[in-house]
Design an enzyme around this catalytic site. Structure first.
Site, PDB file in Angstrom:
ATOM      1  N   ASP B  86       0.820  -1.213   0.000  1.00  0.00           N
ATOM      2  CA  ASP B  86       0.000   0.000   0.000  1.00  0.00           C
ATOM      3  C   ASP B  86       0.853   1.262   0.000  1.00  0.00           C
ATOM      4  O   ASP B  86       0.348   2.360  -0.229  1.00  0.00           O
ATOM      5  CB  ASP B  86      -0.987   0.001   1.177  1.00  0.00           C
ATOM      6  CG  ASP B  86      -0.285  -0.022   2.527  1.00  0.00           C
ATOM      7  OD1 ASP B  86       0.692   0.723   2.730  1.00  0.00           O
ATOM      8  OD2 ASP B  86      -0.716  -0.794   3.401  1.00  0.00           O
ATOM      9  N   ASP B 138       7.710 -13.321  -4.007  1.00  0.00           N
ATOM     10  CA  ASP B 138       7.473 -13.815  -2.654  1.00  0.00           C
ATOM     11  C   ASP B 138       8.620 -13.359  -1.744  1.00  0.00           C
ATOM     12  O   ASP B 138       9.800 -13.508  -2.089  1.00  0.00           O
ATOM     13  CB  ASP B 138       7.406 -15.343  -2.694  1.00  0.00           C
ATOM     14  CG  ASP B 138       7.254 -15.935  -1.306  1.00  0.00           C
ATOM     15  OD1 ASP B 138       6.179 -15.766  -0.704  1.00  0.00           O
ATOM     16  OD2 ASP B 138       8.230 -16.531  -0.805  1.00  0.00           O
ATOM     17  N   ASP B 157       6.151  -5.820   6.650  1.00  0.00           N
ATOM     18  CA  ASP B 157       4.854  -5.145   6.710  1.00  0.00           C
ATOM     19  C   ASP B 157       3.850  -6.093   6.072  1.00  0.00           C
ATOM     20  O   ASP B 157       3.371  -5.881   4.960  1.00  0.00           O
ATOM     21  CB  ASP B 157       4.984  -3.836   5.934  1.00  0.00           C
ATOM     22  CG  ASP B 157       3.701  -3.016   5.957  1.00  0.00           C
ATOM     23  OD1 ASP B 157       2.742  -3.438   6.608  1.00  0.00           O
ATOM     24  OD2 ASP B 157       3.680  -1.965   5.294  1.00  0.00           O
ATOM     25  N   SER B 158       3.548  -7.163   6.796  1.00  0.00           N
ATOM     26  CA  SER B 158       2.827  -8.285   6.205  1.00  0.00           C
ATOM     27  C   SER B 158       1.407  -8.395   6.712  1.00  0.00           C
ATOM     28  O   SER B 158       1.024  -7.761   7.698  1.00  0.00           O
ATOM     29  CB  SER B 158       3.559  -9.589   6.543  1.00  0.00           C
ATOM     30  OG  SER B 158       3.416  -9.871   7.920  1.00  0.00           O
TER      31      SER B 158
END
Lengths: 284, 284
Positions: B86, B138, B157-158
């Protein structure tokens, strides 16, 4: 069929809990009282549809409203609790053997009696304890009539400033509390939340009045997941004692009271507020 | 007719937001992405039905995931962000003029492109910035393949450890991060929440692995009202730097970055955890 309890944290933000059983409902002259049972939170009760306490997390609220004062003033003997009819605040106070008396002034007798029946986790301490004096009266009336400066600690464990709690957010109330406190006395009050605009307005109103009334007026925060936004505040006001400079961490730790949320490091951290909260309070 | 977005914080605890407009919906190979608009929170987006970021309070999450590290290590130049499609984390990183590069490894390219369109408040920084290198891969694969110890800061930031975020909560991932960090490097990771039982289990799992991997592994908390319980945590792990002992408050304050949540006092307070959280982490 299971039912849901829903609280409007905002008109467009709802928090809902699936109810295993709606244990009891009553409309008193002051408010609507409901007791529920749920899987995640255990038993909980609401006043006028607003969450007051759940078995799962009432310890957070009640530890944070009581213990910081005792780590700042080890001489607390006489306590006044305004509101707090569920007994949770009283339970935490009575863990200090040197507390001699707790006057609990609750406007609605039914809250006490119903919590004794449906929420003994908080309210069982209110029965048959010679240190506890229950007085079913309006809190503002009580403090205005009381005459001597004799409380070491006054805790305002109130609902929001709408409905029966309204008088507990006024200058008249804070001035009377100041008069009733000893020179080293502390006032702790429910201070709303900084997050949603309407709660933040009440937070600022309360703080503006408190800092005009008391030489020392600070605010501390905690995580209260079942209240709107989960970001909740208490006020710490006094004539003389600063919650950080006068912290007696060693004294409190040596009491060896087992707590689940409060500790003396968290005490310090709780007064370290986010910038936007500090700014709003400074400009209040 | 307005609709509601509802997230199940628990099977029996729901959080609902009235939706003015469901802006966009797409199922990618990795997850379901939705963008909404609401009155209280502005625009917000969800992955697999879980709240990621709202215009109202993303500043809390993104300030807290970025700024503490810079107040501990003023030499941060090269940063790896895993997840964070984001852009909010990247935006905060780019406020430091001495940051030379940000490698952003996001598994789902669509998150970046859709946030650029629907959430420019966080994602506009991701376009055309020579310091930002986007890599759609990934995160676990990326860190396992990367070879040189060259990052001063890695931010994970998962999403939660279910679905595409799962590999980012493994020993293999943490070991690779350690290998890629400079001697004064710091790893910050999404650390779940202590409140609801399932989140607390993940919190303990993450902490258990981190403290076996890094000499220093601490946890700090913040108020995140739109996440389950509002009580959220980040992990701070490093080979050498302690988040409190090595805090360089004066350095950070002299940068004069305007922030709305983070400040250096709150930095200290955020590491002062409730007793039940400390206990769970110590026993993890």
């Amino acid at each position: 069929m299971n039912d849901w309890y829903t609280e409007n944290h905002q008109p467009d933000v709802h928090f809902s809990i699936q109810v295993k059983k709606h244990l009891y409902s009553e409309k008193t002259p002051y408010q609507q009282i409901d007791f529920y049972e749920s899987e995640t939170f255990g038993k909980f009760f609401t006043l006028d549809g607003l969450m007051m306490a759940t078995e799962k997390d009432e310890f957070i609220y009640h530890e944070m409203i009581v213990h910081p004062s005792f780590a700042v003033n080890p001489q607390i003997k006489r306590v006044l609790v305004v509101g707090g009819g569920d007994g949770g605040t009283c339970r935490e106070l009575l863990r200090y053997p040197f507390v001699e008396s707790v006057d609990l002034v609750e406007i609605d007798e039914r809250v006490v009696h119903l919590c004794q029946k449906y929420l003994p986790q908080t309210a069982s301490c209110l029965a048959n304890n010679p240190k506890v004096h229950l007085c079913f009266e309006d809190g503002l009336d009580f403090v205005q009539k009381a005459s001597t400066a004799s409380y070491d600690l006054i805790i305002v464990d109130s609902t929001d400033p709408i409905g029966p709690g309204e008088g507990l957010f006024t200058y008249a109330f804070y001035e009377s509390c100041k008069r009733l406190l000893t020179e080293e006395g502390i006032l702790i009050n429910q201070h709303e939340s900084p997050y949603y605009a309407d709660d933040a307005t009440e937070m600022k109103r309360a703080h503006s009045k408190l800092k005009k009334t008391f030489p020392i007026a600070k605010v501390y925060q905690f995580h209260m997941p079942t209240y709107p936004s989960g970001h909740w505040l208490f006020g710490f006001a006094s004539k003389r004692l600063d919650p950080i400079k006068d912290l007696k961490a060693k004294f409190w730790e040596e009491l060896q009271l087992p707590t689940r949320y409060y500790n003396t490091k968290l005490h310090i951290g709780a007064f370290m507020l986010p910038t936007y909260v500090k700014d709003e309070l400074e400009n209040a």
